[in-house]
Each structure stands twice: as structure tokens, then as C-alpha cells.
Enzyme design. Structure first.
Site, PDB file in Angstrom:
ATOM      1  CG  ASN A   1      36.060  29.531  47.615  1.00 22.75           C
ATOM      2  OD1 ASN A   1      35.367  30.165  47.925  1.00 22.75           O
ATOM      3  ND2 ASN A   1      36.420  29.443  46.155  1.00 22.75           N
TER       4      ASN A   1
ATOM      5  CG  ASP B   1      43.352  30.711  41.863  1.00 27.87           C
ATOM      6  OD1 ASP B   1      42.556  31.528  41.359  1.00 27.87           O
ATOM      7  OD2 ASP B   1      43.911  30.662  42.899  1.00 27.87           O
TER       8      ASP B   1
ATOM      9  CE  LYS C   1      29.129   8.631  44.887  1.00 29.06           C
ATOM     10  NZ  LYS C   1      28.712   7.578  45.761  1.00 29.06           N
TER      11      LYS C   1
ATOM     12  CG  ASP D   1      43.065  36.676  36.624  1.00 25.73           C
ATOM     13  OD1 ASP D   1      41.933  37.685  36.444  1.00 25.73           O
ATOM     14  OD2 ASP D   1      43.879  36.806  37.499  1.00 25.73           O
ATOM     15  CB  ILE D   2      36.932  36.340  35.653  1.00 29.46           C
ATOM     16  CG1 ILE D   2      36.681  34.622  35.698  1.00 29.46           C
ATOM     17  CG2 ILE D   2      35.691  37.048  35.086  1.00 29.46           C
ATOM     18  CD1 ILE D   2      35.540  34.378  36.458  1.00 29.46           C
TER      19      ILE D   2
ATOM     20  CE  LYS E   1      46.574  38.326  44.434  1.00 24.31           C
ATOM     21  NZ  LYS E   1      45.861  37.555  45.580  1.00 24.31           N
TER      22      LYS E   1
ATOM     23  CE  LYS F   1      44.552  39.045  39.377  1.00 26.42           C
ATOM     24  NZ  LYS F   1      43.349  38.084  40.016  1.00 26.42           N
TER      25      LYS F   1
END
Ligand code: CTP
Length: 402
Positions: A211, A280, A290, A308-309, A339, A343
Site C-alpha cells: 500500500n 489485510d 516468477k 489482526d496484529i 475499532k 481491538k
């Protein structure tokens, strides 16, 4: 927008060593960061770089003459000493260090250093043997005893032809040390664990899913915690950023690597700030060679969810403040609060990543800080350095409650 140096008056005392030429860049950089720089030079320093150079860059007359009747009225040793918020001595030569250690006051630099009440940062630079000489070692210990902040010199090729310690650290390092000297040590000795940057989820040996995270926000949190006296570990995905000074860095690639690196360090941490933009999903299988293009056939990637760390870290027992981020595009506060609860966090930093100047790959951010204690603070558009300090302020307040 406020920079760490905005409105700060820095007195730069230049000693007579070859590294004096490097102070031109230090003055320029401090000025660019909003500092008001006053330069003082020993007579020996003027043999290596001209006062005119530093005057041009600092926009102030340089203090060189202790006995000038005209200068003494404006840039005299008492006025430059008293107006400084922080003093940087660079390069601190063996002779200047010796004179400082023994309270001599025989030029404008040493008199100003005796007269100032501001924090003093000392950056020694000299030949390796001069640095290792017991006289210099003892004099540096005396300066440490005064409460001065010593900057370890770098090792490398020296102008005198030797190879070893004695180089003046680069301007980035000197600015970081001066910024740290300006900060209260309200995180003194506190162990802070920070994650930053993106993760990379490998598809094959040459490709990955990732990302746009630059890592800037997480690096800003790590640097701010170090400035405030914390023992900082930064677990970082791949970024183009320089490692923050004074911080222990652990490099990782995938979300799984990041999880392992963070889980093993959370038990020993008192504040955990999870800034990383963790992918995610990861490809279900990583091709060992390759992936070839098969003309016109298209390609379907099969992905599976990463753990989910943050949620896992929040479950690790111990008194600690756990801070998460929430990158949102709509209904920011509601999603972020969900969240935080889901969490099990103490604080969540929510930002609307669609807003100009906020979120990925910018120097600035605008966030809402939501605490599990019900506290809610909107920051408006501020620098990432400022946001880092606001997050740490809230974490300290929450620590006081736990
Ligand atoms: N996070 C994490 N592990 C993941 C995903 C996210 O630790 N696998 C952390 C991020 O570092 C951040 C917080 O969880 O501190 C929220 O991340 P965000 O991407 O906003 O939320 P997600 O949990 O991924 O939820 P969604 O994508 O549905 O918004």
C-alpha cells in the site's frame, strides 16, 4: 504550521577544527526549520570558515570579538547567552572542550558558554588519538557532569588522514540532538514500541501486494518518543526513510514478520503505538518462481486474511497503553470508536485519508484522538511531528490512570 524549531533561538558556537565548514549547512537547515540562529566563533574557527558565510546564512552578525565595543552592545556574550533556548557547540575541538571543562573565559564562545542557562549540546570532532587521549576523555566526562548533552562523533575517514572516530555527525543528527535538548524528558526510560510503514505480501519472487504508506507518521512517533527520553524500538515495513536517531530499528516485510517482531517485544513495552498500514490480505500461495504471463487468459489472485496484529498485542497481559490508528474514508469517528472497542485499545488516532494533507505520504495530518476514557480531541491540520507529540501526551495521561 509549527515545526519543532519554530520560534526557538539556537546559539551555535563554532570551534576551530576542519569540520567548522560543515556548520554552514547546520545553520541553513536550522533556519529552514524555523529556528533563529545566532552564531559565535572562536578566533581559531575563523581560520576555517569566514564569519561572513555564517552571517549570510543566519541573517545575524556573527559574534567573534569579545572586546568589540560595538558588538558588545548587541551581540555581546551575555546577550547571546541569555537569549538562547539551546546551545550547540560544533565542532567541539579538544582545546574548546578543555576550556569549557575548566571554566575558562578567554573568548566570546567560552564566555557565552559560562553565562548561558540554556541546555548545551556538545559535538566533539577531532583526530581519533586526540579524542581518545585521557585528557579529552576526562574533560568530556566533566562536561557530562555539567548536564551537557554529548553527541558521539562518527567513525570514518578523517581530514587528517586517519580512519576512526572523530568525525562531526551529519546535520540531520545534529538537528535531532538539538531538538531533543529542547524537549522535557517526560518519557525518560519508558519503553515505547512503534510500528510503521507498509507490509509487503509476496506473490512470487519479484512481486508483492502493498500500500501507499510512506512510514512518515510512525517514524515521527518513534523520533518524538526518543526526543522525550524513551527507549524506543521501531518495527518497520519497507520505507525510503532514514532511520530515526537513537531508535532501535527492526526491519520486516510481511504482516506475519511484523506480527512476530511486535509480539515478542510487547511484553517489555509500556507504550505500544501501532501506526503501520498492515495489509489485510496476503496471497494464499506464494509462487516459487516468477508467475508467467499467459496471453489473454487473465489472472485470478486468491487471498487470505492476515491476523489482526493490534488486536493480538492488546491481549498481551501487562500494564501498558496500546494505541492504534484508524484510516477511514467516511463516518470517521464512529468507525474508529468501533475499532477501538473491538481491538481493546486505550487510544485510537482516526484520520480521514480522503482529506487533503491528511493520511498517506504527506508531511501533515489531521486526526481525531479518541480515548477509551471518553476523551476526544480534534487536532486540525498539523505536522506529523506535532501529531506524534499529541499522541504521546495522551498516552502519558492514560499511563497515569492505569
Ligand atoms: N492493524 C493490524 N493488523 C491488521 C490490520 C490493521 O494491527 N491486520 C492495525 C493498524 O496498524 C491500525 C489499526 O489496526 O493501527 C486499524 O487499521 P485499519 O486499516 O484502519 O483497520 P482494519 O482493522 O484493517 O479495518 P478496515 O480495513 O476494515 O477499516
Amino acid at each position: 504550521m509549527k515545526h519543532i524549531f519554530s520560534g526557538k533561538r539556537v546559539l551555535l558556537c563554532v570551534g576551530g577544527g576542519i569540520a567548522a565548514y560543515k556548520t554552514a549547512e547546520v545553520v541553513r537547515r536550522l533556519g529552514a526549520c524555523g529556528a533563529d540562529v545566532q552564531v559565535a566563533m572562536t578566533p581559531a574557527a575563523c581560520e576555517f570558515i569566514t564569519p561572513l558565510t555564517l552571517q549570510t546564512l543566519s541573517h545575524h552578525r556573527v559574534a567573534v570579538d569579545l572586546f568589540s565595543s560595538t558588538d558588545e552592545a548587541t551581540i555581546g556574550h551575555i546577550s547571546i547567552a541569555e537569549s538562547a533556548d539551546v546551545v550547540l557547540v560544533a565542532p567541539a575541538t579538544a582545546d574548546l572542550i578543555a576550556r569549557m571543562a575548566h571554566g575558562l573565559a578567554n573568548d566570546i564562545v567560552t564566555t557565552a558558554l559560562l553565562a548561558t542557562r540554556a541546555p548545551v549540546v556538545v559535538a566533539p570532532a577531532m583526530n581519533s588519538h586526540m579524542l581518545a587521549h585521557p585528557a579529552t576523555v576526562r574533560n568530556l566526562e566533566i562536561l557530562t557532569g555539567f548536564g551537557h548533552r554529548l553527541v558521539a562523533s562518527d567513525s570514518g575517514e578523517l581530514a587528517c588522514g586517519y580512519e576512526g572516530p572523530g568525525r562531526l555527525p551529519d546535520p540531520d543528527a545534529l538537528l535531532a540532538e538539538v531538538a531533543a535538548a529542547l524537549c522535557a524528558k517526560d518519557l525518560g526510560g519508558v519503553r515505547v514500541l512503534v510500528s510503521a510503514g507498509p507490509t509487503r505480501e509476496a506473490l512470487d519472487p519479484v512481486r508483492y501486494l502493498s500500500n501507499r504508506s510512506s512510514g512518515r507518521m510512525g517514524y515521527a512517533v518513534a523520533a518524538a518518543a526518543w526526543r522525550r527520553g524513551a527507549e524506543v524500538t521501531l518495527v518497520s515495513g519497507p520505507t525510503a526513510l532514514a532511520r530515526p536517531r537513537g531508535v532501535t530499528c527492526v526491519d520486516v516485510n510481511s504482516a506475519a514478520e511484523m506480527k512476530e517482531a511486535l509480539e515478542s517485544r510487547t511484553g517489555a513495552s509500556e507504550i505500544v503505538v501501532m501506526v503501520a498500514a498492515v495489509a489485510d490480505y496476503r496471497p494464499t500461495a506464494r509462487a516459487s518462481s516468477k508467475i508467467k504471463k499467459s496471453a489473454g487468459a487473465g489472472l485470478t489472485l486468491v487471498l487470505e486474511e492476515n491476523d489482526d496484529i493490534l488486536a493480538a498485542l492488546a491481549k498481551i497481559a501487562g500494564p501498558r497503553v496500546v494505541v492504534g490508528f484508524a484510516a477511514e474514508t467516511d463516518d470517521v469517528v464512529r468507525h474508529a470508536r468501533d475499532k477501538m472497542v473491538r481491538k481493546g485499545l486505550d487510544l485510537i488516532v482516526a484520520n480521514d485519508v480522503t482529506k487533503p494533507g491528511a493520511g498517506f505520504d504527506t508531511e501533515t495530518n489531521a486526526a481525531v484522538l479518541l480515548g477509551a476514557d471518553g476523551n476526544q480531541e480534534e487536532t486540525g491540520l498539523i505536522t506529523k511531528d506535532e501529531l506524534a507529540d499529541r499522541i504521546l501526551d495522551r498516552a502519558i495521561a492514560l499511563r497515569g490512570r492505569s
